[in-house]
Design a protein around this motif. Structure first.
Motif, PDB file in Angstrom:
ATOM      1  N   GLN A   3      78.497  77.176  57.390  1.00 39.83           N
ATOM      2  CA  GLN A   3      79.031  76.120  58.255  1.00 39.83           C
ATOM      3  C   GLN A   3      79.396  76.710  59.621  1.00 39.83           C
ATOM      4  OE1 GLN A   3      82.391  74.612  56.042  1.00 39.83           O
ATOM      5  NE2 GLN A   3      81.146  73.142  54.897  1.00 39.83           N
ATOM      6  N   THR A   4      79.021  76.018  60.671  1.00 40.95           N
ATOM      7  CA  THR A   4      79.406  76.399  62.027  1.00 40.95           C
ATOM      8  C   THR A   4      80.276  75.274  62.583  1.00 40.95           C
ATOM      9  OG1 THR A   4      77.324  77.597  62.321  1.00 40.95           O
ATOM     10  CG2 THR A   4      78.573  77.061  64.310  1.00 40.95           C
ATOM     11  N   TRP A   5      81.505  75.592  62.900  1.00 38.68           N
ATOM     12  CA  TRP A   5      82.502  74.567  63.208  1.00 38.68           C
ATOM     13  C   TRP A   5      82.788  74.462  64.705  1.00 38.68           C
ATOM     14  CZ3 TRP A   5      84.784  71.056  59.968  1.00 38.68           C
ATOM     15  CH2 TRP A   5      84.617  71.252  58.593  1.00 38.68           C
ATOM     16  N   ALA A   6      82.926  73.218  65.179  1.00 32.73           N
ATOM     17  CA  ALA A   6      83.510  72.920  66.483  1.00 32.73           C
ATOM     18  C   ALA A   6      84.827  72.205  66.228  1.00 32.73           C
ATOM     19  CB  ALA A   6      82.578  72.051  67.315  1.00 32.73           C
ATOM     20  N   ILE A   7      85.901  72.707  66.816  1.00 36.73           N
ATOM     21  CA  ILE A   7      87.228  72.132  66.637  1.00 36.73           C
ATOM     22  C   ILE A   7      87.607  71.395  67.910  1.00 36.73           C
ATOM     23  CG2 ILE A   7      89.624  72.597  66.023  1.00 36.73           C
ATOM     24  CD1 ILE A   7      87.572  73.402  63.860  1.00 36.73           C
ATOM     25  N   ILE A   8      87.799  70.084  67.799  1.00 35.94           N
ATOM     26  CA  ILE A   8      88.145  69.272  68.971  1.00 35.94           C
ATOM     27  C   ILE A   8      89.569  68.746  68.814  1.00 35.94           C
ATOM     28  CG2 ILE A   8      85.738  68.620  69.349  1.00 35.94           C
ATOM     29  CD1 ILE A   8      86.414  65.851  68.178  1.00 35.94           C
ATOM     30  N   SER A   9      90.185  68.431  69.938  1.00 40.30           N
ATOM     31  CA  SER A   9      91.539  67.874  69.932  1.00 40.30           C
ATOM     32  C   SER A   9      91.857  67.376  71.326  1.00 40.30           C
ATOM     33  CB  SER A   9      92.567  68.936  69.515  1.00 40.30           C
ATOM     34  OG  SER A   9      93.882  68.409  69.564  1.00 40.30           O
ATOM     35  N   GLU A  10      92.794  66.442  71.403  1.00 42.52           N
ATOM     36  CA  GLU A  10      93.278  66.022  72.715  1.00 42.52           C
ATOM     37  C   GLU A  10      94.295  67.014  73.263  1.00 42.52           C
ATOM     38  OE1 GLU A  10      94.583  62.018  72.227  1.00 42.52           O
ATOM     39  OE2 GLU A  10      92.564  61.234  71.977  1.00 42.52           O
ATOM     40  N   ALA A  36      71.813  86.129  63.252  1.00 41.24           N
ATOM     41  CA  ALA A  36      72.148  87.513  62.910  1.00 41.24           C
ATOM     42  C   ALA A  36      73.136  87.591  61.749  1.00 41.24           C
ATOM     43  CB  ALA A  36      72.724  88.223  64.139  1.00 41.24           C
ATOM     44  N   GLY A  37      73.557  86.431  61.241  1.00 40.32           N
ATOM     45  CA  GLY A  37      74.441  86.417  60.071  1.00 40.32           C
ATOM     46  C   GLY A  37      75.912  86.317  60.374  1.00 40.32           C
ATOM     47  N   THR A  38      76.271  86.148  61.643  1.00 43.11           N
ATOM     48  CA  THR A  38      77.679  85.998  62.030  1.00 43.11           C
ATOM     49  C   THR A  38      78.096  84.537  61.864  1.00 43.11           C
ATOM     50  OG1 THR A  38      77.486  87.795  63.626  1.00 43.11           O
ATOM     51  CG2 THR A  38      79.343  86.310  63.896  1.00 43.11           C
ATOM     52  N   GLN A  39      79.262  84.320  61.269  1.00 42.24           N
ATOM     53  CA  GLN A  39      79.803  82.964  61.110  1.00 42.24           C
ATOM     54  C   GLN A  39      80.618  82.622  62.357  1.00 42.24           C
ATOM     55  OE1 GLN A  39      79.144  81.271  58.146  1.00 42.24           O
ATOM     56  NE2 GLN A  39      78.016  83.046  57.385  1.00 42.24           N
ATOM     57  N   VAL A  40      80.446  81.414  62.877  1.00 41.55           N
ATOM     58  CA  VAL A  40      81.067  81.047  64.149  1.00 41.55           C
ATOM     59  C   VAL A  40      81.921  79.797  64.001  1.00 41.55           C
ATOM     60  CG1 VAL A  40      80.640  80.320  66.532  1.00 41.55           C
ATOM     61  CG2 VAL A  40      79.221  82.105  65.503  1.00 41.55           C
ATOM     62  N   LEU A  41      83.101  79.843  64.627  1.00 43.83           N
ATOM     63  CA  LEU A  41      83.964  78.669  64.792  1.00 43.83           C
ATOM     64  C   LEU A  41      84.432  78.684  66.236  1.00 43.83           C
ATOM     65  CD1 LEU A  41      86.727  77.270  62.491  1.00 43.83           C
ATOM     66  CD2 LEU A  41      87.308  77.862  64.851  1.00 43.83           C
ATOM     67  N   LEU A  42      84.320  77.541  66.911  1.00 47.92           N
ATOM     68  CA  LEU A  42      84.712  77.469  68.319  1.00 47.92           C
ATOM     69  C   LEU A  42      85.494  76.196  68.592  1.00 47.92           C
ATOM     70  CD1 LEU A  42      82.597  75.234  69.793  1.00 47.92           C
ATOM     71  CD2 LEU A  42      80.997  77.098  69.397  1.00 47.92           C
ATOM     72  N   THR A  43      86.239  76.218  69.677  1.00 50.90           N
ATOM     73  CA  THR A  43      86.904  75.010  70.162  1.00 50.90           C
ATOM     74  C   THR A  43      86.149  74.514  71.389  1.00 50.90           C
ATOM     75  OG1 THR A  43      88.419  76.252  71.585  1.00 50.90           O
ATOM     76  CG2 THR A  43      89.156  75.792  69.343  1.00 50.90           C
ATOM     77  N   CYS A  44      86.185  73.217  71.611  1.00 54.15           N
ATOM     78  CA  CYS A  44      85.524  72.640  72.783  1.00 54.15           C
ATOM     79  C   CYS A  44      86.043  71.219  72.969  1.00 54.15           C
ATOM     80  CB  CYS A  44      83.999  72.642  72.623  1.00 54.15           C
ATOM     81  SG  CYS A  44      83.391  71.648  71.247  1.00 54.15           S
ATOM     82  N   ASN A  45      85.652  70.600  74.063  1.00 63.59           N
ATOM     83  CA  ASN A  45      85.918  69.184  74.251  1.00 63.59           C
ATOM     84  C   ASN A  45      84.883  68.366  73.483  1.00 63.59           C
ATOM     85  OD1 ASN A  45      88.139  69.537  76.041  1.00 63.59           O
ATOM     86  ND2 ASN A  45      86.703  69.952  77.707  1.00 63.59           N
TER      87      ASN A  45
END
Length: 490
Positions: free
Chosen positions: A32-39, A207-216
């Motif tokens: 799973q590759t996650w984008a975390i959004i919030s106000e 490359a096998g790296t798991q990613v989680l990021l924040t964004c709008n």
């Protein structure tokens, strides 16, 4: 069945002394590759810091399954270790240091080529990253992926805002992370670099790296598989990428006291009619590399300009000439406020009529400079307050803190302020002296969507309430106030 990398259950989370989440539940599965959004940008950062183990969890569970084998191996070998060894993190703060491992740069230093020797080059910096584990990322791979090959021998001080951002991503990869956390990774990148970010992300995932990021919500990149929305209770909603449609802003529209702003920026002085800026055939080079080539630009009183250009196109260099920070300005045909540079004026004569905001300014203030002192320093054009101020000046700073709701942060050093309050502090510092020329260089960078809208509206009102001349720099067209009606493209 896919393995669980991370599991947070019914966690009550405190970040920097304040409760961030009442009941946080989050499970991250392999693949799973996650984008975390919030106000709230603050909540996004609190979420990332929870994964990094830098928040206080009063109750609930926090399990780092992804590090279990590593921890067991290091424990059996009686070696010092942490699950953090397997995590790379790119924040929104500038964290590079000079060769003496001190972050003691001063703002003008980047424009003095002789002083860049105190700072490592891009290649030297990346070679100094010491990963805790072996991995696939080599120096050449990260230089190629992040388009840094041509900057390999460049001093860190010479990098533009966007180039610095790409270097931070490269540095994270050199840690050979199992998990890569990114806080708004496309902030500061030009349009082309943002468009390419999806390809960069896919290469990291391949490359096998798991990613989680924040964004709008409107900036979710290609490669993301899942999106989670945060509020103060915890994760309020989850989508798979193909089910996600841009989230509507539900927050109430926030405004300042526009009457107070008008009182603070209205200038009753008679303005002279001479040009604000005249640049005639301006060319700037560093160590044989041409940065600006035959630039001509005329700015009249009251003009509202957007300055555009890709990362590394010379925007920062051009601004440094205008604000008096670049020593090469004396050899150029540059007129500021009706006077040619190099005709006996002092640096303070150049600075006095100009207000300037850039996100990196916050890091150049001494450690003891509080929100209040930074705002007051704008009256003296110094990077900090070093003299006694009058009761009238204190009162004026108080009004700016009231306007931007900074009163509770008055005595906190600027480098410890939340990013949002840093941005408003620097704007107050620029405006407190009622400048004739206001230069905003990516000034709302890193703010969440609602704050960026408020920043744009604030700049718009300043333009409406005063005769200020404006130079506005942004890679995001939607951040540009409607008052801006001219474009200068590098």
């Amino acid at each position: 069945m896919k393995s669980i990398l991370l599991d947070i259950q019914q966690a009550q989370v405190f970040f920097k002394g304040k409760q961030a989440f009442q009941n946080l539940n989050f499970q991250w599965e392999e693949g799973q590759t996650w984008a975390i959004i919030s106000e709230s940008g603050w909540l996004q950062t609190a979420f990332l810091e929870t994964i990094r183990g830098n928040t206080l969890i009063r109750k609930g569970k926090f399990q780092t399954h992804f590090a279990q084998a590593y921890v067991e191996e290091k424990s059996s070998q009686k070696e010092v270790h942490s699950f953090r060894d397997l995590i790379a993190y790119v924040s929104q703060k500038y964290e590079f240091r000079n060769k003496f491992n001190q972050q003691n740069f001063y703002f003008q230093q980047r424009f003095n080529s002789s002083e860049s020797e105190e700072t490592a080059t891009v290649e030297q910096y990346l070679k100094e990253v010491e990963p805790k584990i072996q991995g696939a990322w080599t120096l050449q791979k990260v230089l190629d992926l992040l388009d840094l090959e041509k900057l390999r021998d460049e001093s860190l001080l010479k990098l533009s805002n966007g180039e610095t951002r790409r270097l931070a991503l490269a540095s994270g990869l050199m840690r050979q992370p199992s998990i890569f956390l990114m806080d708004h990774p496309t902030t500061g990148l030009d349009i082309q670099s943002r468009a390419n970010f999806g390809k960069v992300l896919q290469s990291i995932l391949d490359a096998g790296t798991q990613v989680l990021l924040t964004c709008n919500a409107q900036d979710v990149p290609e490669g993301v598989t899942h999106i989670a929305q945060l509020d103060y209770s915890g994760v309020s909603r989850i989508w798979k990428k193909d089910e996600f449609h841009q989230v509507e802003q539900h927050n109430l529209k926030k405004n300042w006291d526009w009457g107070l702003l008008q009182e603070l920026v209205k200038d009753d002085k008679n303005e002279s009619s001479e040009s604000i800026i005249e640049l005639k055939n301006v060319s700037i080079s560093y160590q044989g590399k041409k940065i600006l080539d035959q630039v001509n630009w005329s700015i009249e009183v009251g003009d509202k300009w957007q300055l555009k250009g890709a990362n590394g196109s010379g925007k920062s260099t051009l601004i440094s000439l205008i604000i008096g920070e670049n020593p090469q300005s004396y050899s150029q045909d540059i007129w500021l406020f009706g006077r040619k540079r190099g005709t006996g004026e002092s640096i303070w004569d150049v600075k006095r009529p100009t207000g300037f905001v850039a996100p990196e300014l916050a890091r150049f203030f001494p450690a003891n400079q509080t929100c209040r002192k930074v705002i007051l320093s704008g009256l003296f054009d110094t990077m900090g307050l070093f003299k006694k101020v009058s009761p009238e000046q204190e009162s004026l700073a108080g009004k700016w803190m009231k306007l931007f709701e900074l009163e509770e942060f008055a005595d906190i050093p600027i480098q410890r302020l939340p990013l949002e309050q840093q941005r408003w502090t620097l704007l107050a510092r620029a405006l407190i002296k009622k400048p004739r020329l206001l230069i905003l260089d990516e000034a709302s960078q890193g703010l969440d969507e609602s704050q960026r809208n408020l920043y744009k509206e604030t700049v718009q009102k300043v333009c409406e309430f005063s005769g200020v001349t404006l130079i506005f720099v942004s890679h995001y067209p939607k951040d540009v106030p409607v008052a801006v009606d001219r474009v200068f493209q590098l």
